[in-house]
Design an enzyme around this catalytic site. Structure first.
Site, PDB file in Angstrom:
ATOM      1  N   LYS A 168      51.208  30.343  64.288  1.00 35.16           N
ATOM      2  CA  LYS A 168      50.046  31.151  63.941  1.00 35.16           C
ATOM      3  C   LYS A 168      50.449  32.618  63.899  1.00 35.16           C
ATOM      4  CE  LYS A 168      47.098  27.691  63.950  1.00 35.16           C
ATOM      5  NZ  LYS A 168      46.261  27.311  62.803  1.00 35.16           N
ATOM      6  N   ASP A 196      50.509  30.538  59.542  1.00 31.91           N
ATOM      7  CA  ASP A 196      49.084  30.288  59.289  1.00 31.91           C
ATOM      8  C   ASP A 196      48.273  31.461  59.822  1.00 31.91           C
ATOM      9  OD1 ASP A 196      46.528  29.319  58.971  1.00 31.91           O
ATOM     10  OD2 ASP A 196      46.809  27.526  60.196  1.00 31.91           O
ATOM     11  N   GLU A 222      49.908  30.279  55.070  1.00 25.37           N
ATOM     12  CA  GLU A 222      48.690  29.476  54.987  1.00 25.37           C
ATOM     13  C   GLU A 222      47.434  30.306  55.247  1.00 25.37           C
ATOM     14  OE1 GLU A 222      46.796  25.747  57.577  1.00 25.37           O
ATOM     15  OE2 GLU A 222      48.962  25.930  57.319  1.00 25.37           O
ATOM     16  N   GLU A 248      42.161  23.824  53.677  1.00 25.16           N
ATOM     17  CA  GLU A 248      41.423  23.281  54.809  1.00 25.16           C
ATOM     18  C   GLU A 248      39.992  23.782  54.858  1.00 25.16           C
ATOM     19  OE1 GLU A 248      41.835  25.264  58.952  1.00 25.16           O
ATOM     20  OE2 GLU A 248      43.845  25.319  58.103  1.00 25.16           O
ATOM     21  N   ASP A 271      41.726  18.454  53.086  1.00 30.80           N
ATOM     22  CA  ASP A 271      41.381  17.788  54.340  1.00 30.80           C
ATOM     23  C   ASP A 271      40.311  16.737  54.054  1.00 30.80           C
ATOM     24  OD1 ASP A 271      40.093  17.128  56.801  1.00 30.80           O
ATOM     25  OD2 ASP A 271      40.665  19.044  57.684  1.00 30.80           O
ATOM     26  N   HIS A 298      45.585  19.215  55.925  1.00 31.88           N
ATOM     27  CA  HIS A 298      45.267  19.829  57.202  1.00 31.88           C
ATOM     28  C   HIS A 298      44.746  18.787  58.186  1.00 31.88           C
ATOM     29  CE1 HIS A 298      41.967  21.656  59.728  1.00 31.88           C
ATOM     30  NE2 HIS A 298      42.982  22.401  60.099  1.00 31.88           N
TER      31      HIS A 298
END
Length: 368
Positions: A168, A196, A222, A248, A271, A298
């Site tokens: 992250k 992400d 992401e 996602e 997703d 995701h």
């Protein structure tokens, strides 16, 4: 052909296995709506979807009051027809998260029922393109963790044969670069590092971040921007060599079409629990294939392993274990790859005794 004779709706609330913090939120609860559909032959299919802590009760009410009554007495194998009719039945609230999550619970149950009746596992019923899908892990890359923990998790994943990990991002830029660099130095080349941002940045900041990340050999960037900003994603894609991953937070196949047509992404993370089920998931996946773009969905690894194996462009499954409390068997992993189940249905071995014990609200049933 057999009509839908009974539908049961319930919900469990799953707590994350580890602390999950990203650039905009903490993931403290997975409300999990579960739908069980039984046809007139006595065969039952089980489907589910999820929230990350809010809206679960709204999903349950939409299922109970509107969607489930509309499918009682209908032919269970008319999955596409039922999905479209339910979509139009709720046209005033689509496209939206609550409706898509509710549709997903029904649609996945219908696919499970169909697969069980035909004696086929999901990955063969939906296409049968691959036998195994590479895994990357997200569980050790959360934003609150420090460098030593990030490195330890990445090295463990590499030792287990996983192909990559996700970190992250969203700290001050020099901290993000330092953290990514530390992991890259530890794992060396050939092991993917994905990043992400969870929609944290505006486009100018995302371009700046991408330029800083580029020398670190990042597999993708992401959700750098809010999901609604397609033009911003197009501009970002034009200014970086890092693949841009989205999906996602998209709830309609039409939204994916816009991204693809405008060259606003290069990885699709559709997703199944958010796009409305397996029926639209497959539409998005095949649409991405037409653009020569990989699908790396995701979350929901237990469902996505079968779907990724069904299509030729399924590239990665995201390792975040979450259903262990509700199942009697875990997803099969071999040499760092996810192996789709060979058993009929979705491939999820539900523990219905555990589900009953953990049900947040008493189960609601509608009969023919």
């Amino acid at each position: 052909m057999a009509r839908i004779a009974r539908v049961e709706v319930l919900m469990v609330d799953l707590k994350p296995k580890v602390k999950r913090v990203d650039a905009i939120q903490s993931f403290v609860s997975q409300e999990t709506p579960i739908v069980r559909i039984t046809d007139a032959d006595g065969v039952t299919g089980t489907g589910y979807s999820y929230t990350i802590g809010t809206g679960g009760h709204s999903v349950i009410e939409l299922l109970k009051r509107t969607l489930v009554p509309a499918i009682i007495g209908r032919e269970a194998n008319e999955i596409e027809k039922l999905w479209r009719e339910l979509l139009f039945l709720t046209h005033a609230t689509t496209t939206g998260a609550i409706t898509s999550i509710a549709l997903a619970a029904i649609d996945t149950a219908l696919w499970d029922l169909q697969a069980r009746k035909l004696g086929l596992p999901l990955h063969l019923l939906a296409g049968g393109a691959q036998d195994a899908i590479p895994l990357y892990t997200t569980e050790g890359g959360w934003l609150h963790l420090e460098e030593a923990a990030l490195i330890e998790d990445a090295l463990r994943a590499k030792a287990d044969g996983f192909g990559g990990c996700k970190l992250k991002v969203g700290r001050p830029i020099h901290e993000d670069v330092r953290r990514i660099s530390a992991v890259r130095e530890a794992v060396g080349p050939g092991f993917e590092i994905f990043t992400d941002a969870n929609q944290r940045f505006n486009v100018d900041e995302a371009i700046r971040r991408a330029r800083a990340y580029e020398p670190l050999d990042i597999g993708w960037f992401e959700e750098p921007l809010t999901a609604e900003d397609i033009s911003g994603h197009t501009r970002l894609s034009e200014h970086t060599s890092i693949p841009i991953a989205i999906g996602e937070s998209l709830y309609s196949a039409m939204h994916f079409r816009e991204y693809l047509e405008r060259h606003a992404c290069s990885i699709i993370q559709v997703d199944v629990g958010r796009v409305g089920g397996i029926t639209p998931w497959l539409k998005v996946a095949h649409m991405a294939e037409a653009f020569n773009i990989a699908v790396c969905p995701h979350f929901l690894m237990e469902l996505h392993v079968g779907l990724c194996a069904a299509i030729p462009n399924g590239r990665w499954v995201e390792y975040i274990p979450q259903l262990d409390q509700l199942t009697t068997e875990r997803m099969t992993i071999r040499d760092g790859k996810a192996i789709p189940s060979s058993k009929p249905g979705l491939g999820i071995a539900w523990d219905f005794d555990a589900i009953e014990r953990m049900t947040v609200e008493g189960s609601h049933s509608i009969h023919l």
